[in-house]
Design a protein around this motif. Structure first.
Motif, mmCIF file in Angstrom:
data_model
loop_
_atom_site.group_PDB
_atom_site.id
_atom_site.type_symbol
_atom_site.label_atom_id
_atom_site.label_comp_id
_atom_site.label_asym_id
_atom_site.label_seq_id
_atom_site.Cartn_x
_atom_site.Cartn_y
_atom_site.Cartn_z
ATOM 1 N N ALA A 20 0.831 -1.207 0.000
ATOM 2 C CA ALA A 20 0.000 0.000 0.000
ATOM 3 C C ALA A 20 0.863 1.254 0.000
ATOM 4 N N ALA A 21 1.954 1.231 0.774
ATOM 5 C CA ALA A 21 2.812 2.410 0.868
ATOM 6 C C ALA A 21 3.488 2.694 -0.462
ATOM 7 N N LEU A 22 3.975 1.640 -1.124
ATOM 8 C CA LEU A 22 4.771 1.849 -2.333
ATOM 9 C C LEU A 22 3.901 2.144 -3.562
ATOM 10 N N LEU A 23 2.686 1.597 -3.616
ATOM 11 C CA LEU A 23 1.935 1.633 -4.870
ATOM 12 C C LEU A 23 0.674 2.502 -4.849
ATOM 13 N N LEU A 24 -0.032 2.556 -3.719
ATOM 14 C CA LEU A 24 -1.347 3.207 -3.754
ATOM 15 C C LEU A 24 -1.302 4.725 -3.945
ATOM 16 N N PRO A 25 -0.361 5.457 -3.278
ATOM 17 C CA PRO A 25 -0.430 6.915 -3.447
ATOM 18 C C PRO A 25 -0.370 7.366 -4.901
ATOM 19 N N VAL A 26 0.524 6.780 -5.702
ATOM 20 C CA VAL A 26 0.648 7.241 -7.094
ATOM 21 C C VAL A 26 -0.612 6.878 -7.879
ATOM 22 N N LEU A 27 -1.206 5.696 -7.592
ATOM 23 C CA LEU A 27 -2.401 5.277 -8.338
ATOM 24 C C LEU A 27 -3.590 6.181 -8.026
ATOM 25 N N VAL A 28 -3.765 6.509 -6.729
ATOM 26 C CA VAL A 28 -4.910 7.359 -6.394
ATOM 27 C C VAL A 28 -4.644 8.802 -6.835
ATOM 28 N N LEU A 29 -3.380 9.200 -6.865
ATOM 29 C CA LEU A 29 -3.041 10.542 -7.367
ATOM 30 C C LEU A 29 -3.432 10.665 -8.837
ATOM 31 N N LEU A 30 -3.071 9.642 -9.640
ATOM 32 C CA LEU A 30 -3.348 9.700 -11.072
ATOM 33 C C LEU A 30 -4.824 9.513 -11.376
ATOM 34 N N PHE A 31 -5.390 8.347 -10.944
ATOM 35 C CA PHE A 31 -6.750 7.999 -11.349
ATOM 36 C C PHE A 31 -7.827 8.686 -10.518
ATOM 37 N N LEU C 81 -5.782 10.193 -1.008
ATOM 38 C CA LEU C 81 -4.396 10.489 -1.378
ATOM 39 C C LEU C 81 -3.595 10.910 -0.156
ATOM 40 N N VAL C 82 -4.173 11.823 0.631
ATOM 41 C CA VAL C 82 -3.485 12.273 1.848
ATOM 42 C C VAL C 82 -3.255 11.082 2.793
ATOM 43 N N ALA C 83 -4.294 10.248 2.961
ATOM 44 C CA ALA C 83 -4.199 9.120 3.892
ATOM 45 C C ALA C 83 -3.165 8.101 3.435
ATOM 46 N N THR C 84 -3.182 7.745 2.152
ATOM 47 C CA THR C 84 -2.217 6.739 1.682
ATOM 48 C C THR C 84 -0.795 7.294 1.739
#
Lengths: 113, 255, 136
Positions: A20-31, C81-84
């Motif tokens: 979750a730390a490595l992959l989710l932020p960029v995915l939710v940022l983009l999509f 986004l903030v949470a992740t």
């Protein structure tokens, strides 16, 4: 050593935490943020389908989904018990949390394969 | 005006300044729950909170009960909740709190026997439950062999051996305060101290690999932050989790 | 005295009731609870990604983009986004506590492991963004 299921749940939690730390932020940022806001254009369906056509991508995506769901289930289990003082219902809460993760994992598997 | 006069006037001014201590009193049979009682004590730069309490006991109210012994952060008996934070009162200075008041309560998470004295029986039982001694096998009495250690072997556990059993880590731990069955930071760190000792042949994972032991910890990290001896119990617990988990997956592996 | 000395102690000790607002008592407790609650948004993000994948495979991608562009949906995803990101920073920072790495007796300092973790996070993020955004 007495057998307990906790170490296996913790390994899933930790693995999911890393994924979750490595992959989710960029995915939710983009999509989730940049594309809906129109800051960047949505990729074409064909391009995204081409990515998903690769069986390794689908497999990796499924692993990430399962790990992240178990990570979330584990934390939600402990946090709800600490916040609301309902630790005495741990077995029920555990069934609900991990059960939810399993339902999500099966849904993901059926979707992808 | 020469230097000596200045020092004298500072000293006199200091002697007249006071700070208010709001002390939790619980007198069984008299109070049904703790009540606060205020005392004004002299505010001097070299007085710790414990000195203030001793001033109260000696001059203002002899009935106030609290534990203390060494006054130098070694015995671990003067831990209390000072303005909401678990502290050793011998190492917490009155001047840290400006003009005050300073609220002094017993350590959170423990039953209160009287005033600032808490019941530590449960904590002592937890400490001994992890078998905090060197476990050896196949040795006959009398024990005469020396077991020298390299500096690296000492380093592997030394940090965890600095614990003074002051219980600040238990008081700071919401997991323990919410559920007193949790084995807790100091006991797990102590178990790891012996597990990581090259002379030890024991294996304490029967008491560590339990829901109420390492798996009860949600890594708040407050135990490490409040530890006056920098033991880092949070690290000891996370390492215990990793070792227990790896051994569950690979049953043949030793730590 | 018929009762042995000390027998009255168990009944006369004071046990404070459970503090329902313990998480609001100190700043660190609040940060801890917020850190744990990021898991709810992690679960949401997975659901959102499943919706995206489902839309791609079922040919309803336009419906998905319309849904994602709704203001409340963007708001939820900004929170996600903030949470992740908060989860990533805290989780990668705490990792060296569990993994004590020793090389030839020398303990690798925590900041090196943390630095490695954050570098991996950045590198993977760039790589994923590249594969998603590159023109065919």
């Amino acid at each position: 050593m007495k057998r307990t299921i906790e170490p296996y749940l913790w390994l899933l939690f930790s693995g999911g935490g890393v994924a979750a730390a490595l992959l989710l932020p960029v995915l939710v940022l983009l999509f989730g943020v940049l594309m809906p806001l129109g800051v960047i254009d949505w990729p074409t369906v064909a391009h995204l389908r081409a990515l998903l056509d690769n069986v390794l991508v689908r497999l990796a995506l499924l692993v990430v989904i399962v790990l992240c769901l178990f990570h979330a289930a584990h934390r939600i289990r402990f946090t709800s018990e600490e916040l609301f003082g309902i630790a005495r219902y741990d077995s029920l809460i555990a069934v609900l949390c991990y059960g939810g993760a399993i339902v999500g994992a099966v849904t993901g598997a059926l979707l992808l394969f | 005006m020469d230097v000596t006069d200045t020092e004298e006037s500072v000293r006199q001014a200091a002697a007249t300044r006071t700070i208010r201590l709001e002390v939790a009193r619980y007198r069984p049979g008299q109070d049904s729950e703790p009540v606060f009682q205020d005392y004004d004590v002299p505010l001097t730069a070299d007085w710790a909170v414990l000195d203030g309490l001793n001033y109260v006991k000696d001059r203002l109210d002899g009935s106030l009960s609290f534990r203390w012994s060494c006054r130098m952060g070694v015995c671990g008996s003067c831990g209390m909740t000072v303005n909401g934070e678990p502290r050793l009162t011998c190492g917490t200075f009155l001047t840290e709190y400006g003009d005050g008041p300073i609220r002094i309560e017993p350590l959170k998470g423990f039953p209160v026997i009287r005033d600032l004295v808490v019941d530590i029986d449960d904590f002592l039982a937890k400490l001994s439950s992890v078998r905090p001694w060197l476990i050896r096998e196949g040795e006959e009495l009398p024990l005469t062999t020396e077991y020298a250690q390299t500096p690296e072997q000492l380093d592997a556990y030394k940090q965890y051996s600095m614990c003074i059993n002051c219980m600040l880590c238990y008081s700071a731990c919401p997991v323990y305060v919410l559920n007193p069955d949790f084995l807790g930071p100091a006991a797990i760190a102590l178990a790891q101290r012996y597990n990581l000792d090259s002379r030890d042949m024991g294996d304490r994972f029967d008491v560590l690999n339990l829901e109420e032991a390492v798996w009860g910890c949600t890594f708040v990290g407050e135990c490490t932050r409040v530890c006056p001896k920098h033991v880092d119990p949070a690290e000891a617990i996370q390492r215990g989790k990793l070792t227990a988990a790896l051994r569950s997956v690979l049953p043949w592996s030793k730590r | 005295m018929t009762r042995p000395p000390g027998s009255e102690r168990a009944t006369s000790t004071y046990r404070p009731p459970r503090d329902a607002f313990w998480f609001a008592r100190t700043r660190n407790y609040t940060i801890f609870v917020l850190r744990e609650l990021t898991s709810v948004l992690v679960a949401w993000t997975v659901v959102f990604l499943l919706l995206l994948v489902g839309a791609l495979l079922n040919g309803t991608f336009q419906d998905f983009t319309a849904l994602a562009a709704r203001p409340w949906m963007i708001a939820v995803n900004v929170v996600a986004l903030v949470a992740t990101a908060f989860h990533a920073v805290t989780f990668l920072n705490l990792a060296p506590k569990a993994t004590v790495v020793r090389l030839d007796g020398w303990r690798v300092p925590a900041w090196m492991i943390q630095g490695g973790n954050h570098s991996a996070w950045l590198a993977l993020s760039v790589l994923i963004a590249y594969f998603i955004l590159r023109s065919p």
